[in-house]
Structures are given as structure tokens and as C-alpha cells.
Design a protein around this motif. Structure first.
Motif, PDB file in Angstrom:
ATOM      1  N   VAL A   1       0.817  -1.191   0.041  1.00  0.00           N
ATOM      2  CA  VAL A   1      -0.023   0.018   0.113  1.00  0.00           C
ATOM      3  C   VAL A   1       0.897   1.206  -0.070  1.00  0.00           C
ATOM      4  O   VAL A   1       1.801   1.489   0.882  1.00  0.00           O
ATOM      5  N   HIS A   2       0.635   2.155  -0.929  1.00  0.00           N
ATOM      6  CA  HIS A   2       1.231   3.456  -0.926  1.00  0.00           C
ATOM      7  C   HIS A   2       0.122   4.613  -0.832  1.00  0.00           C
ATOM      8  O   HIS A   2      -0.710   4.498  -1.934  1.00  0.00           O
ATOM      9  N   CYS A   3       0.229   5.317   0.328  1.00  0.00           N
ATOM     10  CA  CYS A   3      -0.801   6.251   0.280  1.00  0.00           C
ATOM     11  C   CYS A   3      -0.262   7.685  -0.381  1.00  0.00           C
ATOM     12  O   CYS A   3       0.862   8.071  -0.150  1.00  0.00           O
ATOM     13  N   VAL A   4      -1.481   8.275  -0.795  1.00  0.00           N
ATOM     14  CA  VAL A   4      -1.239   9.786  -1.376  1.00  0.00           C
ATOM     15  C   VAL A   4      -2.555  10.520  -0.615  1.00  0.00           C
ATOM     16  O   VAL A   4      -3.748  10.064  -0.788  1.00  0.00           O
ATOM     17  N   LEU A   5      -2.146  11.786   0.044  1.00  0.00           N
ATOM     18  CA  LEU A   5      -3.183  12.691   0.537  1.00  0.00           C
ATOM     19  C   LEU A   5      -3.240  13.916  -0.042  1.00  0.00           C
ATOM     20  O   LEU A   5      -2.036  14.201  -0.752  1.00  0.00           O
ATOM     21  N   THR A   6      -4.364  14.486  -0.165  1.00  0.00           N
ATOM     22  CA  THR A   6      -4.692  15.900  -0.655  1.00  0.00           C
ATOM     23  C   THR A   6      -4.505  16.629   0.767  1.00  0.00           C
ATOM     24  O   THR A   6      -4.394  16.278   1.866  1.00  0.00           O
ATOM     25  N   GLN A   7      -4.022  17.966   0.550  1.00  0.00           N
ATOM     26  CA  GLN A   7      -3.807  18.955   1.921  1.00  0.00           C
ATOM     27  C   GLN A   7      -5.181  18.979   2.268  1.00  0.00           C
ATOM     28  O   GLN A   7      -4.964  18.938   3.837  1.00  0.00           O
ATOM     29  N   HIS A   8      -6.282  18.932   2.065  1.00  0.00           N
ATOM     30  CA  HIS A   8      -7.438  19.003   3.160  1.00  0.00           C
ATOM     31  C   HIS A   8      -7.639  17.618   3.876  1.00  0.00           C
ATOM     32  O   HIS A   8      -8.221  17.658   4.928  1.00  0.00           O
ATOM     33  N   ALA A   9      -7.211  16.480   3.285  1.00  0.00           N
ATOM     34  CA  ALA A   9      -7.284  15.241   3.791  1.00  0.00           C
ATOM     35  C   ALA A   9      -6.251  15.252   5.135  1.00  0.00           C
ATOM     36  O   ALA A   9      -6.819  14.686   6.307  1.00  0.00           O
ATOM     37  N   GLU A  10      -5.590  16.079   5.469  1.00  0.00           N
ATOM     38  CA  GLU A  10      -4.495  16.083   6.460  1.00  0.00           C
ATOM     39  C   GLU A  10      -5.129  16.917   7.606  1.00  0.00           C
ATOM     40  O   GLU A  10      -4.556  16.818   8.561  1.00  0.00           O
TER      41      GLU A  10
ATOM     42  N   TYR B   1       2.353  10.981   8.682  1.00  0.00           N
ATOM     43  CA  TYR B   1       3.164  10.351   9.496  1.00  0.00           C
ATOM     44  C   TYR B   1       2.531   9.114   9.731  1.00  0.00           C
ATOM     45  O   TYR B   1       3.240   7.686   9.915  1.00  0.00           O
ATOM     46  N   ALA B   2       1.302   9.051  10.347  1.00  0.00           N
ATOM     47  CA  ALA B   2       0.715   7.732  10.758  1.00  0.00           C
ATOM     48  C   ALA B   2       0.523   6.728   9.591  1.00  0.00           C
ATOM     49  O   ALA B   2       0.962   5.519   9.968  1.00  0.00           O
ATOM     50  N   LEU B   3       0.329   7.196   8.476  1.00  0.00           N
ATOM     51  CA  LEU B   3       0.009   6.337   7.329  1.00  0.00           C
ATOM     52  C   LEU B   3       1.494   5.871   6.862  1.00  0.00           C
ATOM     53  O   LEU B   3       1.630   4.583   6.371  1.00  0.00           O
ATOM     54  N   SER B   4       2.371   6.746   7.098  1.00  0.00           N
ATOM     55  CA  SER B   4       3.723   6.227   6.730  1.00  0.00           C
ATOM     56  C   SER B   4       4.158   5.261   7.616  1.00  0.00           C
ATOM     57  O   SER B   4       5.083   4.060   7.103  1.00  0.00           O
ATOM     58  N   VAL B   5       4.146   5.161   9.019  1.00  0.00           N
ATOM     59  CA  VAL B   5       4.588   4.416   9.872  1.00  0.00           C
ATOM     60  C   VAL B   5       3.811   2.978   9.571  1.00  0.00           C
ATOM     61  O   VAL B   5       4.478   1.937   9.400  1.00  0.00           O
ATOM     62  N   LEU B   6       2.714   3.048   9.296  1.00  0.00           N
ATOM     63  CA  LEU B   6       1.668   1.806   8.992  1.00  0.00           C
ATOM     64  C   LEU B   6       2.034   1.299   7.795  1.00  0.00           C
ATOM     65  O   LEU B   6       2.232  -0.248   7.784  1.00  0.00           O
ATOM     66  N   THR B   7       2.260   1.873   6.653  1.00  0.00           N
ATOM     67  CA  THR B   7       2.543   1.098   5.364  1.00  0.00           C
ATOM     68  C   THR B   7       4.027   0.821   4.999  1.00  0.00           C
ATOM     69  O   THR B   7       4.576  -0.050   4.173  1.00  0.00           O
TER      70      THR B   7
ATOM     71  N   PRO C   1      13.613  13.770   1.884  1.00  0.00           N
ATOM     72  CA  PRO C   1      12.877  12.814   2.171  1.00  0.00           C
ATOM     73  C   PRO C   1      13.023  12.064   3.755  1.00  0.00           C
ATOM     74  O   PRO C   1      14.285  12.022   4.105  1.00  0.00           O
ATOM     75  N   ASN C   2      12.175  11.309   4.231  1.00  0.00           N
ATOM     76  CA  ASN C   2      12.439  10.745   5.553  1.00  0.00           C
ATOM     77  C   ASN C   2      13.345   9.435   5.368  1.00  0.00           C
ATOM     78  O   ASN C   2      13.169   8.919   4.420  1.00  0.00           O
ATOM     79  N   THR C   3      14.282   9.589   6.158  1.00  0.00           N
ATOM     80  CA  THR C   3      15.358   8.541   5.930  1.00  0.00           C
ATOM     81  C   THR C   3      14.871   7.186   5.970  1.00  0.00           C
ATOM     82  O   THR C   3      15.335   6.149   5.773  1.00  0.00           O
ATOM     83  N   GLN C   4      13.841   7.129   6.980  1.00  0.00           N
ATOM     84  CA  GLN C   4      13.359   5.712   7.607  1.00  0.00           C
ATOM     85  C   GLN C   4      12.395   5.235   6.381  1.00  0.00           C
ATOM     86  O   GLN C   4      12.612   3.873   6.058  1.00  0.00           O
ATOM     87  N   HIS C   5      11.564   5.985   5.921  1.00  0.00           N
ATOM     88  CA  HIS C   5      10.605   5.684   4.712  1.00  0.00           C
ATOM     89  C   HIS C   5      11.113   6.703   3.616  1.00  0.00           C
ATOM     90  O   HIS C   5      10.384   7.708   3.461  1.00  0.00           O
TER      91      HIS C   5
END
Length: 427
Positions: A34-43, A49-55, A69-73
Motif C-alpha cells: 500500500v502506497h498512500c497519497v493525501l490531499t492537503q484537506h485530508a490532512e 506520518y501515521a500512514l507512513s509508519v503503518l505502510t 525525504p524521510n530517511t526511514q521511509h
């Protein structure tokens, strides 16, 4: 079905975005990458961050490249063509929730945020699935319904919202289905899109795909009208004929099938959409909602003619309120008549008539004319091996052009094939 597949999960500005981490988790439980993409309004409702940790993948929130870029993800959008790379590598894309604004922008080709940009970059064969979520008044806006109809006609799949509690505090249609339901429907759509592109085994007969690209709306089963919380008025319909029509149309004829079915235990795997209802009113609402997108409507359900006017919110007691009970009845919606009156010139409507052998043909022909149907299927409740709950049926088909054909006693699956072939002659 989606194990090992790369799924782009788009999230837009709706209160239902609070469910996004659960949807992502359900997709991952099904084995998807799973690769997540958000609109600014979705934030405003969930966090990248929560979706990055999850996926375990960086969540994209901007159409511009990430310079840090985040070095972990590591971020996938470090180049100016990130959306092309991501879109072309995807097996499918799900946007859930999909806001009313996003529907409009998709229709008119406005790609001004990260979610829309990826959607615009998908390959032509990559399924795009939308799960709209909004308040009832927004969902029922003519512009929103027209946008959905247009997108469906262009091959976009829609997981329709359901009725329930809304963010406004009101109750109505527009609520996004629960995450597990969204993912289940997404998997069914995925299975159907893949089955449409299967190369048949040379040793087996290829399915008839003359209905490929057609959207068929089918009703089936009974409807139940409650007397009190535990009793109801109903009929003996099992839903077998409706399920057979749905399965054959989908699996053998290549159609995209939506089945609206009353209480039934019949299995229907791999359909575009199955909507389970109980009452005539619920079936009427579901069919009305699905009607604009359908090319062919097959009204097979055994709909109750009456509902109880004096419904009791408490269980009636045998030695109390049931003693000398009189039920006051009122007519239910005539779904077939209503749908036939709302149909477009391009839509085909097929009705069913369950009658006695004595005057069945007379009543069926009358119904065909009065309700302006293209075709009606007559079967008999007083003939052995036909009618409700049977695994077989015998039918007579009448068309508006005056032609008539007989289907000898056969399994309901074989009857479904015969009915669909008759529809092909109309097409």
C-alpha cells in the motif's frame, strides 16, 4: 486476490478520512503493498506520518518533489516525474473517501493535488475505484450524480455509500462503508477486472463476452415487511434465480453486474457490487440510486405488494396484543413501474411475472404493455419444478416486438443463460 499487488491509496478531504489508517490496514491484511497519497484537506482528518509508519512507505502530500525525504521511509516523489513512475507501476488505485470536489475534478480533468495527479497518471488498463463520502444533501445533488454517472461510463468503478449516521449529526445516505466492506468490494472489483482479461484455456470453451462493457442491474429474492421486531410479511422466494442471473452475466457474459437482493443465502462471488436489502422501500431506494449507470435492468425480485401500516415497535404478545390482531396494510412502491418510467431511451428493462398456468400468458402480456418493458419472463407457481425455491424453472419469454420463446424445464443457471441470450437479440 490483491496479495502482492501495488495499490495506490488516495485519501481526500472528508470526515471519513479518519478511517484511512483502518482502510490501509485492511488492504495490508489482504496482502497488498500500500502506497498512500493525501490531499492537503485530508490532512485535517488524518496524518501522513501515521500512514507512513503503518505502510512502511512515505506518504505523499504534495505534487512537488520532496527535497528532504524521510530517511526511514524514503519518499517516492523526489523527482519531477514521481506521479508518472507511481501511476505506471500501480496495479490499482483506490480513493476512499472520495469527496464531492474530487468527483467533479476527476470528471473535468482538473489535477491540482497529489491524489488527482496520480489518478491521471494510471495506465488505461489500471482500475480506478472510488468510495464517495459526504452528507446526504451533497450526495443527492444532480451535479454529483451526473459526475458519478459520467465517470462510471468511462470505466471508473464506484463503491456506493450507504445509509447511516453522518458527520452532520443527521442520518441518511452518503456514509462511506466500513473499512472491511470497502476492501471487500475493492477486491471483488479487482477480481472482475482481471477475469475480463483472462486468456481462455484452448481446451475449454471461451465464455460469451458479448455483454462485456455493459452494466447490468439485477434485483432478486423476496422483500420482507415487518409486523413487529420479530415478525414480517414475506413470500417464499429464495433468490436463486436472481443469483443465477448475476453469476452467469458476470462470469460467462463478461458484464459488470450490480445485484440488489432481498433476504437470501445464495452466494454471488466476484460481482461488481452486491447490495443486500430487506424491505421494498430499501430495494426501491437502492435500485433508484443504481439506475443511471445501468445499460440493462433485470427486475427479478419477488417484491411484497403490501406493507404493515400499524407496525409495532415492541414484540406483539400471543396472549396480549396478538389476541384478535388486525393488520392494516398499505401498498408498497411499484418498483418496476417506477423504474420503467424513469429509464432512458438506451436502457433495456426486463420484468418477471409469476402467475398460474390458467391465465398466466394474458397477465404477462398485459404487464409487458402497461409497464413499457422490453421483455418479460413468465413462470408458474403451480407447476412442478418451477417457481420459488426450486433449482429448476420453466419459462416463457415475451418481447415488445411481439415475439415469444419457450424455455423448457432446466436448471436456473441454464435459464439465466437463455434469458441473457434473449437480451442479446434485443441489443
Amino acid at each position: 486476490m490483491i496479495r502482492g499487488k501495488k495499490i495506490i491509496y488516495g485519501i481526500t478531504g472528508s470526515v471519513a478520512s479518519v478511517k484511512a489508517p483502518i482502510v490501509a490496514r485492511e488492504l495490508m491484511r489482504a496482502g497488498a503493498d500500500v502506497h498512500c497519497v493525501l490531499t492537503q484537506h485530508a490532512e485535517q482528518f488524518t496524518t501522513a506520518y501515521a500512514l507512513s509508519v503503518l505502510t512502511k512507505h512515505e506518504t505523499i502530500t504534495s505534487i512537488f518533489p520532496s527535497h528532504f525525504p524521510n530517511t526511514q521511509h524514503p519518499a517516492p516523489n523526489t523527482s519531477s516525474t514521481w506521479h508518472i513512475d507511481l501511476g505506471r507501476s500501480a496495479d490499482a488505485m483506490l480513493i476512499a473517501p472520495c469527496s464531492a470536489t474530487t468527483l467533479g475534478k476527476l470528471r473535468f480533468g482538473i489535477y491540482d493535488n497529489a491524489v488527482l495527479l496520480v489518478a491521471a497518471s494510471l495506465k488505461e488498463v489500471t482500475p480506478l475505484v472510488l468510495a464517495p463520502a459526504m452528507d446526504e444533501e451533497m450526495w443527492l445533488q444532480p451535479a454529483v450524480q451526473e459526475n458519478i454517472e459520467w465517470l462510471r461510463a468511462k470505466g471508473v468503478y464506484v463503491i456506493d455509500p450507504t445509509s447511516g449516521a453522518l458527520a452532520s449529526g443527521l442520518s441518511g445516505i452518503g456514509r462511506m462503508k466500513e473499512p472491511d466492506e470497502v476492501v471487500k468490494e475493492f477486491e471483488n472489483i479487482w477480481q472482475q477486472t482481471k477475469s475480463e482479461n483472462i486468456i481462455p484455456d484452448p481446451g475449454h470453451q471461451a465464455p460469451d463476452t458479448n455483454l462485456k462493457g455493459k452494466r447490468i442491474l439485477i434485483t432478486g429474492g423476496p422483500t420482507y415487511e415487518p409486523i413487529d421486531p420479530v415478525r414480517f410479511i414475506g413470500n417464499r422466494s429464495s433468490g436463486k434465480m436472481g443469483a443465477a442471473l448475476a453469476n452467469v452475466a458476470s462470469q460467462e457474459f463478461g458484464a459488470s453486474v450490480t445485484l440488489v437482493i432481498g433476504p437470501s443465502t445464495e452466494k454471488t462471488d466476484g460481482l461488481l457490487h452486491r447490495i443486500d436489502v430487506e424491505t421494498t422501500s430499501q430495494m426501491h431506494d437502492a435500485v433508484t440510486q443504481q439506475l443511471p449507470a445501468a445499460d440493462i435492468i433485470i427486475m427479478n425480485a419477488a417484491v411484497s405488494d403490501y406493507r404493515v401500516k400499524n407496525y409495532s415497535i415492541a414484540k406483539l404478545k400471543k396472549n396480549g396484543s396478538l389476541n384478535g390482531l388486525t393488520l392494516e396494510l398499505e401498498p408498497t412502491e411499484d418498483i418496476l413501474k417506477d423504474i420503467a418510467s424513469k429509464r432512458s431511451a438506451k436502457q433495456i428493462v426486463v420484468g418477471f411475472a409469476l402467475e398460474s398456468k390458467e391465465r398466466g400468458e394474458e397477465y404477462a402480456r398485459k404487464k409487458l404493455a402497461e409497464k413499457s418493458l422490453d421483455m418479460i419472463v413468465l413462470n408458474f407457481y403451480d407447476e412442478a419444478g418451477a417457481g420459488f425455491s426450486s433449482d429448476t424453472n420453466r419459462m416463457t419469454i415475451f418481447k415488445k416486438d411481439g415475439t415469444r420463446s419457450e424455455i423448457a424445464l432446466a436448471s436456473k443457471t441454464e435459464c439465466a443463460r437463455a434469458i441473457l441470450n434473449e437480451i442479446l437479440t434485443i441489443l
